[in-house]
Design a protein around this motif. Structure first.
Motif, PDB file in Angstrom:
ATOM      1  N   ALA A 112       1.069  -0.899  -0.159  1.00 28.21           N
ATOM      2  CA  ALA A 112       0.060  -0.105  -0.228  1.00 28.21           C
ATOM      3  C   ALA A 112       0.978   1.311  -0.098  1.00 28.21           C
ATOM      4  N   ARG A 113       2.161   1.466   0.470  1.00 31.46           N
ATOM      5  CA  ARG A 113       2.145   2.560   0.603  1.00 31.46           C
ATOM      6  C   ARG A 113       3.025   2.659  -0.311  1.00 31.46           C
ATOM      7  N   LEU A 114       4.262   1.438  -0.619  1.00 30.27           N
ATOM      8  CA  LEU A 114       4.809   1.712  -1.822  1.00 30.27           C
ATOM      9  C   LEU A 114       3.744   2.179  -3.170  1.00 30.27           C
ATOM     10  N   ILE A 115       2.982   2.402  -4.050  1.00 28.60           N
ATOM     11  CA  ILE A 115       1.804   1.651  -4.608  1.00 28.60           C
ATOM     12  C   ILE A 115       1.292   3.819  -4.426  1.00 28.60           C
ATOM     13  N   ALA A 116       0.647   4.751  -3.160  1.00 27.32           N
ATOM     14  CA  ALA A 116       0.865   4.729  -2.878  1.00 27.32           C
ATOM     15  C   ALA A 116       1.589   6.142  -2.961  1.00 27.32           C
ATOM     16  N   GLU A 117       2.922   5.666  -2.951  1.00 29.97           N
ATOM     17  CA  GLU A 117       4.442   6.585  -3.444  1.00 29.97           C
ATOM     18  C   GLU A 117       4.205   6.864  -4.655  1.00 29.97           C
ATOM     19  N   GLY A 158       5.061   9.875  -9.655  1.00 38.02           N
ATOM     20  CA  GLY A 158       4.288   9.991 -10.521  1.00 38.02           C
ATOM     21  C   GLY A 158       5.109   9.239 -11.528  1.00 38.02           C
ATOM     22  N   THR A 159       5.313   7.726 -11.135  1.00 38.91           N
ATOM     23  CA  THR A 159       5.683   6.856 -11.154  1.00 38.91           C
ATOM     24  C   THR A 159       5.549   5.399 -11.719  1.00 38.91           C
ATOM     25  N   ALA A 160       3.602   5.870 -11.031  1.00 38.46           N
ATOM     26  CA  ALA A 160       2.789   4.345 -10.733  1.00 38.46           C
ATOM     27  C   ALA A 160       3.076   3.663 -12.838  1.00 38.46           C
ATOM     28  N   ASP A 184      -7.612  -5.278   3.756  1.00 38.17           N
ATOM     29  CA  ASP A 184      -8.585  -4.241   4.580  1.00 38.17           C
ATOM     30  C   ASP A 184      -6.821  -3.684   5.277  1.00 38.17           C
ATOM     31  N   ILE A 185      -6.221  -4.637   5.031  1.00 38.01           N
ATOM     32  CA  ILE A 185      -4.471  -3.414   5.946  1.00 38.01           C
ATOM     33  C   ILE A 185      -4.448  -2.910   4.178  1.00 38.01           C
ATOM     34  N   PHE A 186      -4.318  -3.556   2.793  1.00 47.83           N
ATOM     35  CA  PHE A 186      -3.578  -2.562   1.881  1.00 47.83           C
ATOM     36  C   PHE A 186      -4.473  -2.020   1.249  1.00 47.83           C
ATOM     37  N   LEU A 187      -6.339  -1.809   1.660  1.00 45.13           N
ATOM     38  CA  LEU A 187      -7.024  -0.655   0.840  1.00 45.13           C
ATOM     39  C   LEU A 187      -6.496   0.359   2.480  1.00 45.13           C
ATOM     40  N   THR A 188      -6.484  -0.353   3.591  1.00 42.83           N
ATOM     41  CA  THR A 188      -6.582   1.599   4.634  1.00 42.83           C
ATOM     42  C   THR A 188      -5.289   2.181   4.340  1.00 42.83           C
ATOM     43  N   GLY A 189      -4.137   1.222   4.353  1.00 42.60           N
ATOM     44  CA  GLY A 189      -2.856   1.864   4.138  1.00 42.60           C
ATOM     45  C   GLY A 189      -3.078   2.792   2.764  1.00 42.60           C
ATOM     46  N   LEU A 190      -3.852   2.924   2.007  1.00 46.04           N
ATOM     47  CA  LEU A 190      -3.344   3.534   1.014  1.00 46.04           C
ATOM     48  C   LEU A 190      -4.890   4.855   1.815  1.00 46.04           C
ATOM     49  N   PRO A 228      -6.211  10.011  -0.741  1.00 45.11           N
ATOM     50  CA  PRO A 228      -7.679   9.985  -2.230  1.00 45.11           C
ATOM     51  C   PRO A 228      -7.213   8.434  -2.926  1.00 45.11           C
ATOM     52  N   LEU A 229      -8.126   7.341  -2.695  1.00 42.61           N
ATOM     53  CA  LEU A 229      -7.860   6.408  -3.035  1.00 42.61           C
ATOM     54  C   LEU A 229      -7.444   6.572  -4.985  1.00 42.61           C
ATOM     55  N   PRO A 230      -5.952   6.012  -5.414  1.00 39.05           N
ATOM     56  CA  PRO A 230      -5.809   6.399  -7.128  1.00 39.05           C
ATOM     57  C   PRO A 230      -6.331   6.067  -8.123  1.00 39.05           C
TER      58      PRO A 230
END
Length: 434
Positions: A136-141, A146-148, A172-178, A183-185
């Motif tokens: 979650a953290r890496l995807i949010a980052e 702009g590297t997603a 749950d952990i993944f979505l909560t982290g995002l 805002p969700l991507p």
């Protein structure tokens, strides 16, 4: 030709007849709108890359692109050698090869799924908890800096009893982290594997509803893909097409149906040496999926090959030819997305996709231009064909096979015009090019 006398128009039916028929069909009209809303009008990625949760890092996307480019450097350093290796039309070689190189540099992966299922396996709960939080953290980052990839998300464990609680907790952990990161991507994608019964889809819907309520999200914000990996997901015990019932059970949240080549083949008893996306069993499953999804806005994705392009050049070329051929075959059958399991698959994925759109571009653009102008040609196209032609050009634009300037030149249409033809309102296939 002069005007003749004005014809007298007579009718026999009272206006009430049309009104009565309209009233009787109102429920059907509403059902059509609900069940068959049409294409979503958004970009469909040409592939999905699966990376095990423990292997996913901040550099995964860049690493895949670099590894794919390095494979070209070693095994096909120029357009001629690449075309010869995979059987690409030499007339397209320079253009396609250049586009593949550019794609690997600027957008090596279109859709990435961090895998917590088969590719990850069963780990201690504390380890999977931490891996899900890190994903979650890496995807949010990645979306923040702009590297997603255009689309990113996770594949959780399935809804079967043995792993159900673990899958729910990971999601749950993944979505909560995002959600904690912001805002969700927009490109967030979730994948539910090994779905056998529509009730498992309903359970996923209830799970996402609960998360939306807990986080104050707009109802319906979260959608998910359904993986078709068992025979029961195609044909139920009562003889009905289970996958069609699954789409309805998703209550508008299903975004895709993904064919699982190896699980499905094994379920039918296909021997390991013959488990492939072009096996007759695979063709049957995907045809059922395609018919069930048509008009619903749910997209169908092909599976993968497990033949990896590694080793000496001759072996890499053989794997490339196989993957290129399977991808071309899928595109011809209107499966515009598939799985890629290794960085070495990227060059042939993009080569097949780019060639598919490049070789048909001029003809498709000319046919659509003639349709718009209502001029004569050697093919009499229907409005539904104009829809298909516009969709073809849009998919080519989205993946980088085509450029907007050349499409506008050849077809005389803007992207907005193309979108109007590709996704007309129900009952209106005469979209305007104005």
């Amino acid at each position: 030709m002069g005007q003749g006398r004005q014809e007298q128009v007579a009718t026999s039916l009272a206006g009430a007849v049309s009104e009565e028929i309209g009233a009787s069909l109102a429920p059907v009209d509403a059902e059509l709108e609900r069940l068959y809303p049409g294409a979503p009008g958004t970009r469909q990625p040409v592939h999905t890359v699966y990376v095990p949760g423990d292997a996913f890092t901040a550099s995964t996307l860049r690493s895949w692109g670099d590894q794919a480019a390095a494979a070209l450097d070693e095994h096909a350093p120029d357009a001629t050698s690449f075309a010869h290796a995979i059987g690409l039309d030499h007339a397209l070689a320079e253009d396609v090869y250049g586009r593949v190189r550019a794609k690997l540099e600027h957008e090596p992966v279109e859709d990435l799924r961090v895998d917590f299922e088969d590719g990850y396996g069963n780990r201690p709960d504390t380890e999977e908890d931490e891996t899900a939080a890190r994903a979650a953290r890496l995807i949010a980052e990645a979306y923040e800096n702009g590297t997603a990839a255009p689309y990113m998300g996770i594949r959780m464990k399935c809804m079967e009893a043995a792993v159900r609680d673990r899958g729910i907790r990971t999601l749950d952990i993944f979505l909560t982290g995002l959600a904690e990161a912001g805002p969700l991507p927009a490109g967030l994608v979730l994948t539910l594997p090994k779905v056998t019964y529509p009730e498992q889809v309903t359970a996923m819907v209830r799970l996402l509803e609960a998360f939306e309520e807990a986080r104050g999200l707009e109802p319906g914000r979260l959608g998910f893909e359904i993986q078709i990996e068992t025979s029961q997901s195609i044909l139920a015990a009562d003889g009905t097409a289970t996958v069609a019932r699954m789409i309805q059970a998703a209550e508008g949240r299903a975004t895709g149906l993904h064919y699982g080549t190896f699980d499905y083949s094994a379920c039918l008893g296909v021997s390991a040496a013959h488990q492939a996306s072009d096996h007759p069993a695979a063709d049957h499953a995907k045809a059922v999926m395609q018919v069930a999804a048509a008009g619903t806005g749910v997209r169908v994705s092909d599976g993968s090959t497990n033949v990896l392009p590694v080793g000496p050049t001759a072996q890499v070329h053989a794997a490339w030819r196989l993957h290129h051929g399977l991808t071309r075959r899928a595109l011809a059958r209107a499966y515009y997305q598939g799985w890629d399991m290794h960085p070495g698959h990227l060059p042939t994925r993009y080569a097949a996709v780019f060639a598919f759109y490049r070789e048909g571009f001029e003809q498709a653009a000319a046919r659509l231009a003639r349709y718009v102008a209502r001029t004569a040609g050697d093919v009499m196209d229907e409005p539904a064909t104009a829809k298909a032609l516009a969709g073809y050009l849009l998919r080519g634009l989205d993946c980088g096979a085509l450029d907007l300037v050349e499409v506008a030149r050849a077809a005389g249409l803007t992207r907005a015009n193309l979108e109007g033809f590709a996704a007309p309102r129900r009952g209106d296939l005469t979209a305007s090019a104005s």
